[in-house]
Motif scaffolding. Structure first.
Motif, PDB file in Angstrom:
ATOM      1  N   LEU A   1       0.830  -1.198   0.000  1.00 54.31           N
ATOM      2  CA  LEU A   1       0.000   0.000   0.000  1.00 54.31           C
ATOM      3  C   LEU A   1       0.866   1.250   0.000  1.00 54.31           C
ATOM      4  CD1 LEU A   1      -2.719   1.426   0.193  1.00 54.31           C
ATOM      5  CD2 LEU A   1      -2.624   1.143   2.691  1.00 54.31           C
TER       6      LEU A   1
ATOM      7  N   HIS B   1      -2.429  10.557   0.201  1.00 50.09           N
ATOM      8  CA  HIS B   1      -2.530  10.439  -1.259  1.00 50.09           C
ATOM      9  C   HIS B   1      -3.535  11.453  -1.813  1.00 50.09           C
ATOM     10  CE1 HIS B   1      -2.979   8.738  -5.263  1.00 50.09           C
ATOM     11  NE2 HIS B   1      -4.278   8.631  -5.048  1.00 50.09           N
TER      12      HIS B   1
ATOM     13  N   VAL C   1       1.019   4.239  -2.842  1.00 52.65           N
ATOM     14  CA  VAL C   1       0.865   5.668  -2.550  1.00 52.65           C
ATOM     15  C   VAL C   1       2.050   6.441  -3.114  1.00 52.65           C
ATOM     16  CG1 VAL C   1       0.792   7.378  -0.700  1.00 52.65           C
ATOM     17  CG2 VAL C   1      -0.572   5.304  -0.520  1.00 52.65           C
TER      18      VAL C   1
ATOM     19  N   LEU D   1      -4.135   6.948   2.814  1.00 55.90           N
ATOM     20  CA  LEU D   1      -5.121   7.323   1.793  1.00 55.90           C
ATOM     21  C   LEU D   1      -5.373   8.832   1.833  1.00 55.90           C
ATOM     22  CD1 LEU D   1      -7.028   6.181  -0.373  1.00 55.90           C
ATOM     23  CD2 LEU D   1      -8.787   5.973   1.409  1.00 55.90           C
TER      24      LEU D   1
ATOM     25  N   ILE E   1      -4.079   1.341  -4.995  1.00 55.74           N
ATOM     26  CA  ILE E   1      -4.418   1.807  -3.648  1.00 55.74           C
ATOM     27  C   ILE E   1      -5.800   1.299  -3.254  1.00 55.74           C
ATOM     28  CG2 ILE E   1      -4.976   3.858  -2.280  1.00 55.74           C
ATOM     29  CD1 ILE E   1      -2.804   5.354  -3.850  1.00 55.74           C
TER      30      ILE E   1
END
Length: 666
Positions: A274, A311, A278, A308, A286
Motif C-alpha cells: 500500500l 494520497h 501511494v 489514503l 491503492i
C-alpha cells in the motif's frame, strides 16, 4: 541525467526554493564581476590602489547580505544611501589617519550609531553595516586622500553590479521559488514513505528518530512554500475559494497528513504494498490494497486510512497549484513605520541596550587588540562586532563566539596548507578563492563556523597572492579573533545580560499566547483559513521556541541533559501537531458542543499553567511523563480528538511518569 536529478534533490532537501544557492551565487558573482571591472579599469585607464579592491569586495558582500528591501526601486534607494555613507566613512577614516586616538573613538561612535540604527528598519540596518565595514576598511587599509576617487569608483561599481545581479542576472521570482519549494515538499513526503516502506518490508518498527528528522525537513519545506503565499498582516487573508487560499490549506494538510502517517505507522505499520502504491500514486492499486485490509486489525486500518488521506492531499496539491497565477503571489507594500518603543532613547529599549553592549565589547576588543598589535587590532573589533549579530541571548552569543574562533582556527590551518601548496599561482588562487566565497555564504544560514572557515581560507589565499602570508601573521589573526570573541562573550554575560532562560521564557509565553489565540477562535466556532493561519502562527512560535532552547545542553551550560531538553521540546512539538488537528477538523460536525467547549476551557487552563512556569520545564530535574498508550484514529475523529491530545501533551509537563513497566505511547 540521474546525477543531475540526484544533485537537484539533494539541493532541494537542504535548501528548499534554492534560496541559499541564489544568495551565495549573487554574492560570488558580484565579487567576481566587480573585481574584474576594476582590474580592467586598472590596465586600460589607470592603476588602482589595493584599498579600492578591498572596499569593492567588502561592499559587494554586504550588498548581497544586508540589502533586503522588497522591490528593486527600494533596493536601489538603499544602495545609493549605503554607497554615499560608505564613501563618507572611508573619507573620514582617511582624514583621521594621523590622529589615531580620535579615529579610534570615532570608530566606536560609528559602531554605536550603526547598531542603534537597526531599530529604524531593514534599510537602516543595511546602511549601518555599510558604515561599519567601510570605516573598518578605511582604517585597516589606510588609503590616502588622493586615492579617494579610486575608492568612490570601487564602491560605485560594487553597488551597480550588486543591483544588476540582484535584479537582472539572479532576480527574485516568487512563482518559480514556490514551484521549487513545492517540489521539495513532494520529495520530502516520498522520503518519509521510503522510510516507512523499508520498515514494512522487513516487518520491523520504523526508525522513530529518522522519521522525525524527515518530518522536520518536510516542515522546513512547507514553511518555505508558505512564505511565498502572501498572508501576512499587510494584506487581508485570501478569501475561501481563492487560489492562494486553497494552496495554503493544501500545504497545511499535506504537512498534517504526513505527520499523521508517521504517528500511526509507529503504532501499526501499514502494508508495504500500500505504501508503495501511494508513492507511485497508483489509484487503482491503492483501492485494491485498501479493500484487502484485515478489518479486525483496527490500528493497521487507521494507518492505511492516513496513507489514503495523504494520497488525496497530494492529488489536491497538483490541482491547487494549477490554479495559481503569478499575480496571486504579489505582496502589497508595507508602510509600517518603526514602533516608537523601538526607537526611544531609554535604557529599557532593547535596541539601545544592544548598541551599548556591542560598542563596549568593541571598545574592550580594541584596547586588548592594540596591546597585541598596532597594525592588526581591527580583527579583534570585527570579531566582537559580528558575534552579536542575530543572537538573542548570552548563550547564543557565546556559541557564536566559539564557532567563530573554531572556524578561524580550522580555516587558518587549511588556508596555510593550501597557500603553501599553490605557491601564489594567480590562476589557481582566484578560482579557488571564488569557490570559497561561494561556499562561505552558501553555508552561512546553517553554520556560522563553516562560513568563518571558508572566509579564513580566502584571506590566507589573498595574503599568499600579496606575498605577505606568514605563519606569524595567521597566528596574530587567530589571537585577535579570540580577543574579540572573548570580549563579546564577556560583555554578553556582564552588561545587560539576557540569559538563555529569559529568552526561552519569552518564546514559551509567545507559544502559549498563539495556542490560546487558536483555542479562543475554535471556541467561537471559527473554521477554515482563519483558524489555519493561527495554527501556522503556532508553528512559527514553536520554531522560535526550538531556536531559543538551542544553547541548552552544551558543556558550558548549567543544563547538561540534552535528553531531557529533547523530551520537553517533544511535548511542545506534539501539542503543536494536535493543535493542527483542531484547526483543520473544526469544520466537521461535533456530536457534543458542550463537551467540546469544556475541553477548550481545560486546555486554556493548562496553557495558562505552562505560561506561568515557562522555561522552568527545561530546568526541572524530574523526567517528562509519557501518556498511556492509546491508538489515535485520526481519520475518524473530529477536532475533539485534537483537543483531548493537546491536554494530554500539556499534562506530560505537570505529572510524574507512569510506573515502570507501564506501556507508553507517543
Amino acid at each position: 541525467m540521474t546525477f543531475r536529478l540526484g544533485l537537484r534533490d539533494w539541493l532541494l532537501a537542504n535548501d528548499p526554493a534554492l534560496s541559499r544557492l541564489r544568495q551565495a551565487s549573487r554574492i560570488t558573482a558580484t565579487v567576481v564581476f566587480s573585481t574584474a571591472l576594476l582590474v580592467l579599469f586598472h590596465f586600460i585607464v589607470t592603476s588602482l590602489p589595493p584599498a579600492a579592491y578591498g572596499l569593492a569586495i567588502t561592499l559587494s558582500i554586504e550588498g548581497g547580505l544586508a540589502v533586503r528591501d522588497r522591490t528593486a526601486s527600494e533596493q536601489l534607494v538603499t544602495r545609493i544611501l549605503a554607497v554615499v555613507t560608505a564613501v563618507a566613512m572611508v573619507t573620514l577614516a582617511s582624514a583621521l589617519e594621523d590622529h589615531r586616538h580620535i579615529s579610534d573613538f570615532v570608530f566606536l561612535v560609528i559602531i554605536f550609531v550603526a547598531v542603534y540604527g537597526r531599530a529604524f528598519g531593514q534599510r537602516w540596518f543595511a546602511v549601518g553595516m555599510f558604515a561599519f565595514m567601510s570605516y573598518f576598511t578605511g582604517a585597516y587599509l589606510r588609503p590616502s586622500l588622493d586615492q579617494l576617487p579610486a575608492l568612490v569608483l570601487g564602491a560605485g561599481i560594487s553597488a551597480a553590479v550588486a543591483h544588476l545581479v540582484r535584479t537582472v542576472l539572479l532576480p527574485d521570482d516568487r512563482y518559480r521559488d514556490l514551484l521549487r519549494a513545492i517540489a521539495s515538499v513532494q520529495q520530502r513526503v516520498d522520503d518519509i514513505l521510503l522510510g516507512i516502506v523499508a520498515a514494512a518490508r522487513k516487518s520491523r518498527i520504523a526508525d522513530r528518530r529518522r522519521l522525525h528528522a524527515l518530518e522536520e525537513r518536510l516542515k522546513e519545506s512547507v514553511l518555505m512554500a508558505e512564505s511565498f503565499i502572501p498572508m501576512d498582516s499587510s494584506r487581508p487573508a485570501p478569501e475561501p475559494g481563492a487560489a492562494s487560499a486553497d494552496l495554503a490549506i493544501v500545504l497545511f494538510d499535506i504537512h498534517l497528513a504526513a505527520e499523521s502517517v508517521i504517528v500511526l505507522s509507529l503504532q501499526a505499520m501499514p502494508p508495504a504494498a500500500l505504501v508503495e502504491a501511494v508513492m507511485a500514486r497508483d489509484a487503482k492499486t491503492i483501492e485494491e490494497r485498501m479493500l484487502s485490509l484485515d478489518g479486525e486489525n483496527v490500528k493497521q486500518v487507521e494507518s492505511a486510512k492516513a496513507l489514503l488521506w495523504l494520497h488525496s492531499v497530494r492529488e489536491r496539491l497538483h490541482s491547487s497549484l494549477a490554479g495559481i497565477r503569478e499575480e496571486d503571489l504579489e505582496e502589497l507594500p508595507s508602510a509600517q513605520p518603526p514602533k516608537l518603543s523601538a526607537t526611544r532613547l531609554s535604557i529599557a529599549n532593547p535596541a539601545l541596550r544592544n548598541a551599548i553592549q556591542i560598542t563596549l565589547a568593541s571598545g574592550i576588543a580594541m584596547v586588548f587588540g592594540l596591546m597585541l598589535s598596532r597594525e592588526r587590532w581591527f580583527w579583534a573589533v570585527l570579531a566582537a562586532f559580528l558575534v552579536f549579530t542575530n543572537t538573542r541571548s548570552r548563550g547564543d552569543t557565546v556559541v557564536k563566539a566559539l564557532q567563530r574562533s573554531a572556524g578561524t582556527l580550522a580555516g587558518i590551518i587549511v588556508g596555510l596548507a593550501a597557500a603553501s601548496a599553490i605557491g601564489g599561482n594567480i590562476y589557481v588562487v582566484l578560482p579557488l578563492g571564488a569557490a570559497c566565497i561561494f561556499l562561505a555564504f552558501y553555508f552561512l544560514p546553517v553554520s556560522y563556523a563553516t562560513m568563518t572557515f571558508f572566509v579564513s581560507v580566502v584571506l590566507s589565499l589573498a595574503y599568499s597572492l600579496l606575498g605577505v602570508l606568514t605563519p606569524q601573521l595567521l597566528e596574530l589573526r587567530l589571537e585577535e579573533t579570540l580577543i574579540g570573541s572573548v570580549a563579546g562573550a564577556a560583555v554578553a554575560f556582564v552588561v545587560f545580560p539576557t540569559s538563555t532562560r529569559t529568552t526561552l521564557d519569552a518564546a514559551i509565553r509567545n507559544w502559549c499566547d498563539r495556542l490560546v489565540d487558536l483555542l479562543e477562535e475554535a471556541k467561537k466556532g471559527t473554521t477554515g483559513l482563519n483558524l489555519v493561519s493561527r495554527s501556522q502562527a503556532l508553528d512559527r512560535a514553536y520554531r522560535d521556541l526550538t531556536a531559543a532552547a538551542k544553547p541548552l545542553g552544551v558543556s558550558w551550560q548549567l543544563v547538561t541533559r540534552p535528553g531531557h531538553v529533547r523530551q520537553t521540546l517533544a511535548v511542545f512539538m506534539g501539542c503543536t501537531y494536535w493543535a493542527r488537528i483542531v484547526a483543520r477538523k473544526m469544520s466537521q460536525t461535533m456530536n457534543d458542543p458542550a463537551a467540546f467547549t469544556a475541553r477548550i476551557e481545560e486546555n486554556l487552563k493548562l496553557a495558562g499553567k505552562v505560561r506561568e512556569n515557562a522555561a522552568g520545564y527545561f530546568y526541572q530535574s524530574h523526567s517528562v511523563a509519557g501518556p498511556i498508550e492509546r491508538h489515535l484514529p485520526v481519520s475518524r475523529d473530529d477536532a475533539g480528538l485534537g483537543l483531548e491530545m493537546v491536554a494530554v501533551s500539556l499534562g506530560r509537563l505537570h505529572f510524574p511518569p507512569p510506573p515502570v513497566g507501564e506501556e507508553r505511547g507517543l
